[in-house]
Design a protein around this motif. Structure first.
Motif, PDB file in Angstrom:
ATOM      1  N   HIS A   2       0.851  -1.188   0.000  1.00 56.73           N
ATOM      2  CA  HIS A   2       0.000   0.000   0.000  1.00 56.73           C
ATOM      3  C   HIS A   2       0.886   1.237   0.000  1.00 56.73           C
ATOM      4  CE1 HIS A   2      -3.216  -2.742   1.289  1.00 56.73           C
ATOM      5  NE2 HIS A   2      -4.013  -1.833   0.765  1.00 56.73           N
ATOM      6  N   LYS A   4       1.074   5.412   0.511  1.00 57.25           N
ATOM      7  CA  LYS A   4       0.402   6.599   1.040  1.00 57.25           C
ATOM      8  C   LYS A   4       0.234   7.580  -0.110  1.00 57.25           C
ATOM      9  CE  LYS A   4       2.194   6.297   5.724  1.00 57.25           C
ATOM     10  NZ  LYS A   4       3.062   6.941   6.719  1.00 57.25           N
ATOM     11  N   HIS A  20      -6.276  13.904  -4.019  1.00 56.19           N
ATOM     12  CA  HIS A  20      -7.379  14.218  -3.098  1.00 56.19           C
ATOM     13  C   HIS A  20      -8.635  14.570  -3.910  1.00 56.19           C
ATOM     14  CE1 HIS A  20      -4.862  15.323   0.720  1.00 56.19           C
ATOM     15  NE2 HIS A  20      -4.646  14.089   0.297  1.00 56.19           N
ATOM     16  N   ASP A  23     -10.272  11.551  -5.317  1.00 57.19           N
ATOM     17  CA  ASP A  23     -11.010  10.869  -4.250  1.00 57.19           C
ATOM     18  C   ASP A  23     -12.335  11.584  -4.002  1.00 57.19           C
ATOM     19  OD1 ASP A  23     -11.829   9.367  -2.055  1.00 57.19           O
ATOM     20  OD2 ASP A  23     -10.333  10.214  -0.700  1.00 57.19           O
ATOM     21  N   LYS A  29     -10.905   6.170  -5.632  1.00 60.61           N
ATOM     22  CA  LYS A  29     -11.042   6.019  -4.181  1.00 60.61           C
ATOM     23  C   LYS A  29      -9.910   5.127  -3.678  1.00 60.61           C
ATOM     24  CE  LYS A  29     -14.986   8.035  -3.154  1.00 60.61           C
ATOM     25  NZ  LYS A  29     -15.021   9.106  -2.191  1.00 60.61           N
ATOM     26  N   ARG A  33      -7.417   3.310   4.630  1.00 61.07           N
ATOM     27  CA  ARG A  33      -6.851   4.442   5.369  1.00 61.07           C
ATOM     28  C   ARG A  33      -5.944   3.889   6.459  1.00 61.07           C
ATOM     29  NH1 ARG A  33      -8.543  10.008   4.258  1.00 61.07           N
ATOM     30  NH2 ARG A  33     -10.279   9.784   2.846  1.00 61.07           N
ATOM     31  N   SER A  34      -4.887   4.616   6.740  1.00 57.08           N
ATOM     32  CA  SER A  34      -3.999   4.233   7.839  1.00 57.08           C
ATOM     33  C   SER A  34      -4.663   4.625   9.157  1.00 57.08           C
ATOM     34  CB  SER A  34      -2.647   4.926   7.698  1.00 57.08           C
ATOM     35  OG  SER A  34      -2.784   6.316   7.943  1.00 57.08           O
ATOM     36  N   GLY A  37      -5.173   8.172   9.352  1.00 57.52           N
ATOM     37  CA  GLY A  37      -6.083   8.783   8.393  1.00 57.52           C
ATOM     38  C   GLY A  37      -5.531   8.996   6.993  1.00 57.52           C
ATOM     39  N   TYR A  38      -4.282   8.609   6.745  1.00 59.28           N
ATOM     40  CA  TYR A  38      -3.725   8.767   5.396  1.00 59.28           C
ATOM     41  C   TYR A  38      -4.416   7.816   4.423  1.00 59.28           C
ATOM     42  CZ  TYR A  38       0.197  11.487   7.194  1.00 59.28           C
ATOM     43  OH  TYR A  38       0.964  12.452   7.764  1.00 59.28           O
ATOM     44  N   ARG A  39      -4.626   8.308   3.210  1.00 61.75           N
ATOM     45  CA  ARG A  39      -5.178   7.456   2.169  1.00 61.75           C
ATOM     46  C   ARG A  39      -4.130   6.412   1.797  1.00 61.75           C
ATOM     47  NH1 ARG A  39      -6.999  12.629   1.567  1.00 61.75           N
ATOM     48  NH2 ARG A  39      -9.120  12.932   0.840  1.00 61.75           N
ATOM     49  N   TYR A  41      -3.259   3.388  -1.038  1.00 56.42           N
ATOM     50  CA  TYR A  41      -3.577   2.908  -2.376  1.00 56.42           C
ATOM     51  C   TYR A  41      -2.931   1.557  -2.610  1.00 56.42           C
ATOM     52  CZ  TYR A  41      -5.191   7.648  -3.153  1.00 56.42           C
ATOM     53  OH  TYR A  41      -5.865   8.835  -3.055  1.00 56.42           O
TER      54      TYR A  41
END
Length: 102
Positions: A2, A4, A20, A23, A29, A33-34, A37-39, A41
């Motif tokens: 994954h 970030k 962002h 998203d 999307k 999330r970590s 709160g980090y996205r 991928y």
């Protein structure tokens, strides 16, 4: 694996703000999330991003139109599949509908 959002931005040459935005509009999307709160991928998300960029490169004026183009392609595919299934159901012998797909 994954990535970030910042790592994905650096590896693709896009900005974090662009990711962002993708998203926010539902174009790309993140898979998760970590804890902070980090996205995050996944590989499938990265592949989708490459497809989005390829569509944009093929003269799509905006990411939103690329999304619309992809959605239209899915609708056409689903529509032709349902027509095919209806014709197969009516005939005594099943037909191979997939062979005609491009």
């Amino acid at each position: 694996m994954h990535l970030k959002v910042g790592e994905l931005a650096r590896s693709t040459g896009l900005t974090v703000r662009t990711l962002h935005h993708y998203d926010e509009i539902g174009l790309l999307k993140p898979s998760g999330r970590s804890e902070s709160g980090y996205r995050l991928y996944a590989e499938a998300d990265v592949a989708r991003l490459h497809a989005i960029r390829a569509l944009r490169h093929r003269a799509c004026p905006s990411p939103r139109s690329a999304r619309c183009s992809m959605a239209a392609r899915r609708r056409r595919s689903a529509s032709s599949n349902s027509r095919c299934m209806r014709s197969s159901a009516r005939s005594a012998r099943p037909t191979n509908c997939v062979s005609g797909w491009r």
